[in-house]
Design a protein around this motif. Structure first.
Motif, PDB file in Angstrom:
ATOM      1  N   MET A   1      15.981  30.498  26.868  1.00  0.00           N
ATOM      2  CA  MET A   1      17.317  30.196  27.006  1.00  0.00           C
ATOM      3  C   MET A   1      18.096  30.048  25.850  1.00  0.00           C
ATOM      4  N   LEU A   2      17.464  29.536  24.877  1.00  0.00           N
ATOM      5  CA  LEU A   2      18.374  29.370  23.771  1.00  0.00           C
ATOM      6  C   LEU A   2      18.889  30.650  22.986  1.00  0.00           C
ATOM      7  N   HIS A   3      18.161  31.650  23.308  1.00  0.00           N
ATOM      8  CA  HIS A   3      18.509  33.037  22.776  1.00  0.00           C
ATOM      9  C   HIS A   3      19.311  33.831  23.797  1.00  0.00           C
ATOM     10  N   SER A   4      19.587  33.236  24.986  1.00  0.00           N
ATOM     11  CA  SER A   4      20.313  33.958  25.774  1.00  0.00           C
ATOM     12  C   SER A   4      21.907  34.341  25.619  1.00  0.00           C
ATOM     13  N   PRO A   5      22.624  35.513  25.713  1.00  0.00           N
ATOM     14  CA  PRO A   5      23.913  35.379  25.058  1.00  0.00           C
ATOM     15  C   PRO A   5      24.979  34.805  25.851  1.00  0.00           C
ATOM     16  N   ASP A   6      24.597  34.530  27.199  1.00  0.00           N
ATOM     17  CA  ASP A   6      25.652  33.708  27.822  1.00  0.00           C
ATOM     18  C   ASP A   6      25.670  32.167  27.358  1.00  0.00           C
ATOM     19  N   TYR A   7      24.210  31.565  27.252  1.00  0.00           N
ATOM     20  CA  TYR A   7      24.167  30.322  26.591  1.00  0.00           C
ATOM     21  C   TYR A   7      24.842  30.158  25.173  1.00  0.00           C
ATOM     22  N   GLU A   9      27.435  32.078  23.946  1.00  0.00           N
ATOM     23  CA  GLU A   9      28.641  32.272  23.954  1.00  0.00           C
ATOM     24  C   GLU A   9      29.386  31.139  24.546  1.00  0.00           C
ATOM     25  N   ARG A  10      28.689  30.621  25.677  1.00  0.00           N
ATOM     26  CA  ARG A  10      29.233  29.197  26.531  1.00  0.00           C
ATOM     27  C   ARG A  10      29.528  27.986  25.373  1.00  0.00           C
ATOM     28  N   TYR A  11      28.379  27.767  24.676  1.00  0.00           N
ATOM     29  CA  TYR A  11      28.072  26.664  23.741  1.00  0.00           C
ATOM     30  C   TYR A  11      28.472  26.846  22.443  1.00  0.00           C
ATOM     31  N   ALA A  12      29.176  27.868  21.975  1.00  0.00           N
ATOM     32  CA  ALA A  12      29.278  28.348  20.395  1.00  0.00           C
ATOM     33  C   ALA A  12      29.916  27.306  19.888  1.00  0.00           C
ATOM     34  N   ASP A  13      30.759  26.691  20.226  1.00  0.00           N
ATOM     35  CA  ASP A  13      31.535  25.354  19.347  1.00  0.00           C
ATOM     36  C   ASP A  13      30.807  24.478  19.209  1.00  0.00           C
ATOM     37  N   ASN A  14      29.773  24.248  20.007  1.00  0.00           N
ATOM     38  CA  ASN A  14      28.961  22.910  19.988  1.00  0.00           C
ATOM     39  C   ASN A  14      27.763  23.220  19.053  1.00  0.00           C
ATOM     40  N   LEU A  15      27.189  24.632  19.142  1.00  0.00           N
ATOM     41  CA  LEU A  15      26.189  25.198  18.460  1.00  0.00           C
ATOM     42  C   LEU A  15      26.325  25.500  16.870  1.00  0.00           C
ATOM     43  N   THR A  16      27.719  25.403  16.756  1.00  0.00           N
ATOM     44  CA  THR A  16      28.352  25.639  15.129  1.00  0.00           C
ATOM     45  C   THR A  16      28.105  24.083  14.353  1.00  0.00           C
ATOM     46  N   LYS A  17      28.103  22.890  15.127  1.00  0.00           N
ATOM     47  CA  LYS A  17      28.402  21.676  14.644  1.00  0.00           C
ATOM     48  C   LYS A  17      26.996  20.910  14.818  1.00  0.00           C
ATOM     49  N   GLU A  18      26.070  21.238  15.584  1.00  0.00           N
ATOM     50  CA  GLU A  18      25.074  20.236  16.004  1.00  0.00           C
ATOM     51  C   GLU A  18      23.707  21.260  16.565  1.00  0.00           C
ATOM     52  N   LEU A  19      22.646  20.635  16.776  1.00  0.00           N
ATOM     53  CA  LEU A  19      21.602  21.382  17.211  1.00  0.00           C
ATOM     54  C   LEU A  19      21.721  21.109  18.734  1.00  0.00           C
ATOM     55  N   PRO A  20      21.057  22.370  19.255  1.00  0.00           N
ATOM     56  CA  PRO A  20      21.158  22.140  20.962  1.00  0.00           C
ATOM     57  C   PRO A  20      20.306  20.841  21.272  1.00  0.00           C
ATOM     58  N   ARG A  21      20.875  20.333  22.465  1.00  0.00           N
ATOM     59  CA  ARG A  21      20.056  19.289  23.226  1.00  0.00           C
ATOM     60  C   ARG A  21      19.594  19.610  24.616  1.00  0.00           C
ATOM     61  N   ILE A  22      18.255  19.956  24.382  1.00  0.00           N
ATOM     62  CA  ILE A  22      17.889  20.227  25.843  1.00  0.00           C
ATOM     63  C   ILE A  22      16.462  19.315  25.988  1.00  0.00           C
TER      64      ILE A  22
END
Length: 83
Positions: A1-7, A9-22
């Motif tokens: 899921m974390l390597h999905s291009p859709d994921y 692209e959709r969360y690019a702004d948040n991923l530049t600032k913080e770690l993914p929260r799953i």
């Protein structure tokens, strides 16, 4: 899921600032509980301006003050002492 291009692209702004929260869940019931809670939180965060305002009651020294006197027009960070 974390390597999905859709994921990404959709969360690019948040991923530049913080770690993914799953959340790590062990059962399907836990997953759906997280899902429903997340949707409820998102609902209130996105629609907070549409909620009926709580009535303001000014008590004490608020003689002659209105709602507009309690609105924040500009916020500034406090300066540290010694700088």
């Amino acid at each position: 899921m974390l390597h999905s291009p859709d994921y990404r692209e959709r969360y690019a702004d948040n991923l530049t600032k913080e770690l993914p929260r799953i959340p790590c869940v062990k059962t399907t019931a836990d997953y759906w509980a997280f899902s429903k809670t997340g949707r409820a939180i998102a609902h209130w965060h996105l629609r907070y301006e549409t909620i009926e305002r709580y009535p303001l009651v000014i008590q004490g020294g608020g003689v002659g003050l209105t709602d507009a006197d309690y609105r924040v027009a500009r916020c500034a960070m406090a300066k540290r002492k010694g700088n």
